[in-house]
Design a protein around this motif. Structure first.
Motif, PDB file in Angstrom:
ATOM      1  N   SER A 164       0.827  -1.203   0.000  1.00  0.00           N
ATOM      2  CA  SER A 164       0.000   0.000   0.000  1.00  0.00           C
ATOM      3  C   SER A 164       0.867   1.261   0.000  1.00  0.00           C
ATOM      4  O   SER A 164       0.579   2.228  -0.707  1.00  0.00           O
ATOM      5  N   ILE A 165       1.942   1.230   0.787  1.00  0.00           N
ATOM      6  CA  ILE A 165       2.861   2.373   0.841  1.00  0.00           C
ATOM      7  C   ILE A 165       3.531   2.590  -0.510  1.00  0.00           C
ATOM      8  O   ILE A 165       3.568   3.711  -1.034  1.00  0.00           O
ATOM      9  N   LEU A 166       4.070   1.513  -1.084  1.00  0.00           N
ATOM     10  CA  LEU A 166       4.769   1.627  -2.368  1.00  0.00           C
ATOM     11  C   LEU A 166       3.830   2.090  -3.474  1.00  0.00           C
ATOM     12  O   LEU A 166       4.189   2.939  -4.299  1.00  0.00           O
ATOM     13  N   GLU A 171       2.397   6.027  -7.362  1.00  0.00           N
ATOM     14  CA  GLU A 171       1.328   6.748  -8.061  1.00  0.00           C
ATOM     15  C   GLU A 171       1.564   8.260  -8.004  1.00  0.00           C
ATOM     16  O   GLU A 171       1.365   8.972  -8.994  1.00  0.00           O
ATOM     17  N   GLU A 172       1.993   8.739  -6.853  1.00  0.00           N
ATOM     18  CA  GLU A 172       2.274  10.173  -6.707  1.00  0.00           C
ATOM     19  C   GLU A 172       3.441  10.586  -7.591  1.00  0.00           C
ATOM     20  O   GLU A 172       3.411  11.656  -8.222  1.00  0.00           O
ATOM     21  N   LEU A 173       4.480   9.764  -7.661  1.00  0.00           N
ATOM     22  CA  LEU A 173       5.639  10.071  -8.502  1.00  0.00           C
ATOM     23  C   LEU A 173       5.268  10.065  -9.978  1.00  0.00           C
ATOM     24  O   LEU A 173       5.740  10.905 -10.754  1.00  0.00           O
ATOM     25  N   VAL A 174       4.431   9.108 -10.369  1.00  0.00           N
ATOM     26  CA  VAL A 174       4.000   9.034 -11.764  1.00  0.00           C
ATOM     27  C   VAL A 174       3.227  10.293 -12.142  1.00  0.00           C
ATOM     28  O   VAL A 174       3.450  10.900 -13.199  1.00  0.00           O
ATOM     29  N   MET A 180       9.609   7.686 -15.415  1.00  0.00           N
ATOM     30  CA  MET A 180      10.798   7.032 -15.965  1.00  0.00           C
ATOM     31  C   MET A 180      11.921   6.910 -14.939  1.00  0.00           C
ATOM     32  O   MET A 180      12.931   6.270 -15.215  1.00  0.00           O
ATOM     33  N   ASN A 181      11.756   7.513 -13.772  1.00  0.00           N
ATOM     34  CA  ASN A 181      12.833   7.498 -12.764  1.00  0.00           C
ATOM     35  C   ASN A 181      12.352   6.975 -11.424  1.00  0.00           C
ATOM     36  O   ASN A 181      12.854   7.384 -10.374  1.00  0.00           O
ATOM     37  N   PHE A 264       2.856  -2.416  -9.143  1.00  0.00           N
ATOM     38  CA  PHE A 264       3.097  -1.981 -10.518  1.00  0.00           C
ATOM     39  C   PHE A 264       4.107  -0.837 -10.529  1.00  0.00           C
ATOM     40  O   PHE A 264       4.059   0.073  -9.708  1.00  0.00           O
ATOM     41  N   ASN A 265       5.039  -0.901 -11.466  1.00  0.00           N
ATOM     42  CA  ASN A 265       6.099   0.103 -11.647  1.00  0.00           C
ATOM     43  C   ASN A 265       7.215   0.012 -10.606  1.00  0.00           C
ATOM     44  O   ASN A 265       8.105   0.870 -10.582  1.00  0.00           O
TER      45      ASN A 265
END
Length: 354
Positions: A164-166, A171-174, A180-181, A264-265
């Motif tokens: 859940s944390i990841l 999602e916030e970074l995307v 891409m990073n 995912f990701n």
């Protein structure tokens, strides 16, 4: 005096005090000079006592002597005296432990209970460990306090919270344009930003005590920020995947399934060595086996290992014998006492003596 039971008064000295000669090490001496608190602790009245400073734990041993004399001199050197003694107490470094007796394992948040309430403060008081060591070990043991009661979080609950944390962070970074990073950004985060994002985005509402415990276990804080410890994350997911599959799997299938269980990701490097001590491989297949299931007796442990496999590569057997290699000598040298160790090409293999 039986040091390993209860410290009782010495009738030759006084009815109320028991005096023993103690050899101080540098850490304890510094604590005394700084007038810091020193505490005697023990898990139970039947366990050995320890002396703890704010940051370290020392096992107390009784060292016996014969015909020993302690010479003492006055501060001005004008007079001297002596005392005979037959034993002294010495302080030995020991691994700190947390006493989890009576602590419930929490598998679901719905299982919170008011029965047998034991607080974290009580767990600390009854554990042979210093305050700093307790703070470091607590998340490693999945130990948390919820509504005034201490619990050990089940590995699956820890995994679900970590997922859940990841997911929330990724999602916030995307959305912020860092798609891409992702893996690079997960090594340099602001802790408060992570907590805020998790509170806003997590798909299941985990109590902040659990979130912070999971973060403490699977991240590292430094001047650069908060970084996820990918090896520990892979180990958690990998061990649970092996546990839930009773049959052995092909190594390639295991690696693929492991990737699919992760958020995912999130794409960390996956290496079997991250799972050391929790698996056995043979002929391209892998299955779960825990080092903790083996005997503590060295001879019995080695025998059990050769019942599992007739021949081991040195690097494969090493995680399963590290616990009994108490003197920390090279593994191949250590195993010579119990097994045959030989070179086969560029590899070192280990097999039974007979």
């Amino acid at each position: 005096m039986d040091l390993y039971s209860v410290l009782e008064p010495n009738q030759q000295l006084t009815d109320t005090k028991s005096l023993k000669l103690v050899e101080l090490n540098s850490e304890v001496l510094q604590a005394i000079e700084k007038k810091a608190e020193l505490r005697l602790k023990s898990a139970t009245t039947k366990d050995y006592p320890v002396l703890v400073t704010a940051s370290k734990t020392f096992k107390i041993r009784q060292k016996n002597h014969s015909n020993c004399v302690l010479l003492l001199s006055e501060h001005n050197g004008a007079a001297s005296s002596y005392a005979r003694f037959s034993n002294e107490l010495v302080l030995a470094t020991t691994e700190p432990t947390i006493n989890l007796h009576g602590i419930s394992i929490l598998t679901k948040l719905s299982e919170l209970t008011n029965k047998n309430r034991v607080s974290l403060a009580s767990v600390f008081e009854n554990s042979p460990v210093s305050e700093e060591e307790f703070a470091r070990l607590r998340p490693e043991l999945n130990l948390v306090e919820l509504e005034g009661n201490a619990y050990v979080l089940h590995e699956e609950l820890v995994r679900d919270c970590l997922s859940s944390i990841l997911r929330a962070v990724i999602e916030e970074l995307v959305e912020s344009g860092d798609e891409m990073n992702i893996m690079t950004r997960l090594q340099k985060l602001n802790k408060q930003w992570v907590l805020d994002v998790v509170e806003k985005r997590q798909d299941e509402s985990y109590p902040p005590e659990i979130v912070q415990t999971v973060l403490a276990k699977f991240t590292r804080e430094s001047d650069r920020g908060l970084a996820f410890l990918n090896e520990k994350v892979v180990r958690l997911y990998g061990v649970l995947l092996l546990k839930t599959n009773a049959e052995k799997m092909k190594e390639d299938d295991f690696a693929l399934n492991l990737k699919l269980t992760m958020p995912f990701n999130y794409h960390p490097d996956i290496k079997l060595e991250y799972l050391d001590g929790n698996f056995i491989t043979e002929n391209g297949f892998i299955r779960y086996f825990a080092e903790s299931d083996l005997s503590e007796n060295p001879i019995e442990r080695i025998s059990e290992l050769f019942k599992l496999k007739k021949e081991w590569k040195l690097e494969e057997i090493e995680p399963f014998v590290a616990r009994i290699n108490t003197k920390k000598i090279k593994t191949d040298k250590f195993l010579l006492k119990y097994a045959k160790v030989r070179r086969v090409g560029k590899q070192t293999v280990v097999c039974a003596k007979t």
